[in-house]
Design a protein around this motif. Sequence first.
Motif, PDB file in Angstrom:
ATOM      1  N   UNK A   1      96.767  12.715 -72.066  1.00  0.00           N
ATOM      2  CA  UNK A   1      97.948  13.141 -71.647  1.00  0.00           C
ATOM      3  C   UNK A   1      97.807  14.577 -72.248  1.00  0.00           C
ATOM      4  N   UNK A   2      98.004  15.668 -71.849  1.00  0.00           N
ATOM      5  CA  UNK A   2      97.777  16.734 -72.207  1.00  0.00           C
ATOM      6  C   UNK A   2      98.984  17.597 -72.615  1.00  0.00           C
ATOM      7  N   UNK A   3      99.475  17.909 -73.549  1.00  0.00           N
ATOM      8  CA  UNK A   3     100.699  18.709 -74.095  1.00  0.00           C
ATOM      9  C   UNK A   3     100.576  19.911 -74.842  1.00  0.00           C
ATOM     10  N   UNK A   4     101.272  20.851 -74.378  1.00  0.00           N
ATOM     11  CA  UNK A   4     101.081  22.188 -74.837  1.00  0.00           C
ATOM     12  C   UNK A   4     102.091  22.649 -75.691  1.00  0.00           C
ATOM     13  N   UNK A   5     103.283  22.185 -76.087  1.00  0.00           N
ATOM     14  CA  UNK A   5     104.194  22.587 -77.154  1.00  0.00           C
ATOM     15  C   UNK A   5     104.587  24.020 -77.137  1.00  0.00           C
TER      16      UNK A   5
ATOM     17  N   UNK B   1     105.226   5.140 -72.695  1.00  0.00           N
ATOM     18  CA  UNK B   1     105.362   4.609 -71.391  1.00  0.00           C
ATOM     19  C   UNK B   1     103.759   4.488 -70.677  1.00  0.00           C
ATOM     20  N   UNK B   2     103.126   5.389 -70.795  1.00  0.00           N
ATOM     21  CA  UNK B   2     101.721   5.307 -70.488  1.00  0.00           C
ATOM     22  C   UNK B   2     100.934   4.127 -70.973  1.00  0.00           C
ATOM     23  N   UNK B   3     101.059   4.350 -72.333  1.00  0.00           N
ATOM     24  CA  UNK B   3     100.239   3.050 -73.284  1.00  0.00           C
ATOM     25  C   UNK B   3     100.858   1.681 -72.727  1.00  0.00           C
TER      26      UNK B   3
ATOM     27  N   UNK C   1     101.338   4.089 -83.317  1.00  0.00           N
ATOM     28  CA  UNK C   1      99.914   4.222 -83.053  1.00  0.00           C
ATOM     29  C   UNK C   1      99.472   5.012 -82.111  1.00  0.00           C
ATOM     30  N   UNK C   2      99.990   6.435 -82.229  1.00  0.00           N
ATOM     31  CA  UNK C   2      99.698   7.604 -81.528  1.00  0.00           C
ATOM     32  C   UNK C   2      98.173   8.085 -81.719  1.00  0.00           C
ATOM     33  N   UNK C   3      97.473   7.887 -80.756  1.00  0.00           N
ATOM     34  CA  UNK C   3      95.912   8.626 -80.855  1.00  0.00           C
ATOM     35  C   UNK C   3      96.158   9.980 -80.486  1.00  0.00           C
TER      36      UNK C   3
ATOM     37  N   UNK D   1     106.904  14.082 -75.366  1.00  0.00           N
ATOM     38  CA  UNK D   1     105.452  13.678 -75.418  1.00  0.00           C
ATOM     39  C   UNK D   1     105.294  12.128 -75.602  1.00  0.00           C
ATOM     40  N   UNK D   2     106.059  12.098 -76.901  1.00  0.00           N
ATOM     41  CA  UNK D   2     106.216  10.563 -77.169  1.00  0.00           C
ATOM     42  C   UNK D   2     106.646   9.553 -76.207  1.00  0.00           C
TER      43      UNK D   2
END
Length: 138
Positions: free
Chosen positions: A58-62, A80-82, A120-122, A74-75
Motif C-alpha cells: 500500500x503506497x502513501x505519499x503524505x 483493514x487490509x492486514x 506491527x506495521x511493516x 494510512x494506518x
Amino acid sequence: MPAKDIYHDAVKNALIKDGWIITADPYPIKYAEVKLFADLAGEKTIAASRQGQQIVIEIKSFISRSPMRDFETALGQYLIYKALLTIDYPEQKLYLAIGQKVYEDFFQQVAIKFILEKYQVSLLIIDLQQEEIIQWIN
C-alpha cells in the motif's frame, strides 16, 4: 478502481529493480460484501528454497498539509487490509510504502514509532528520485 498514488510508478519501479515480479496492479482484497484495492502485489523467488515470497504494498505519499491526518488514514487502511488478508492469504506480507524523506521527517517521531510497533506495521522505504528500495522494516 481507485486512483493511483502519485508515487505509484516510483515504488513499482523500485520493486522491479530489486528483482520483484509485479503480480497485480492494483491488488483486489475481497471478503464477503467488501471489495478493496491495495496498490500492488509482488512475488520474488528465493533461490535457496525455491519458494516464492509474496508481498502486498500500500503506497502513501503524505503530501497533505497534515502528515498526522495522512498517517491516520494510512494506518486505518493498512490495518483493514492486514486483517482481511489473513483470512485467505496469510502467507502474504503487507507493507506500507513511503518515501525516504517522509520516513526521516515524520516516521522517526517517538509517538509514530510507538504506534508502528504496537500495530506491527511493516514499512518499505523508497528513494523516490532514484526509484530504489532503501529499507524493509518488519
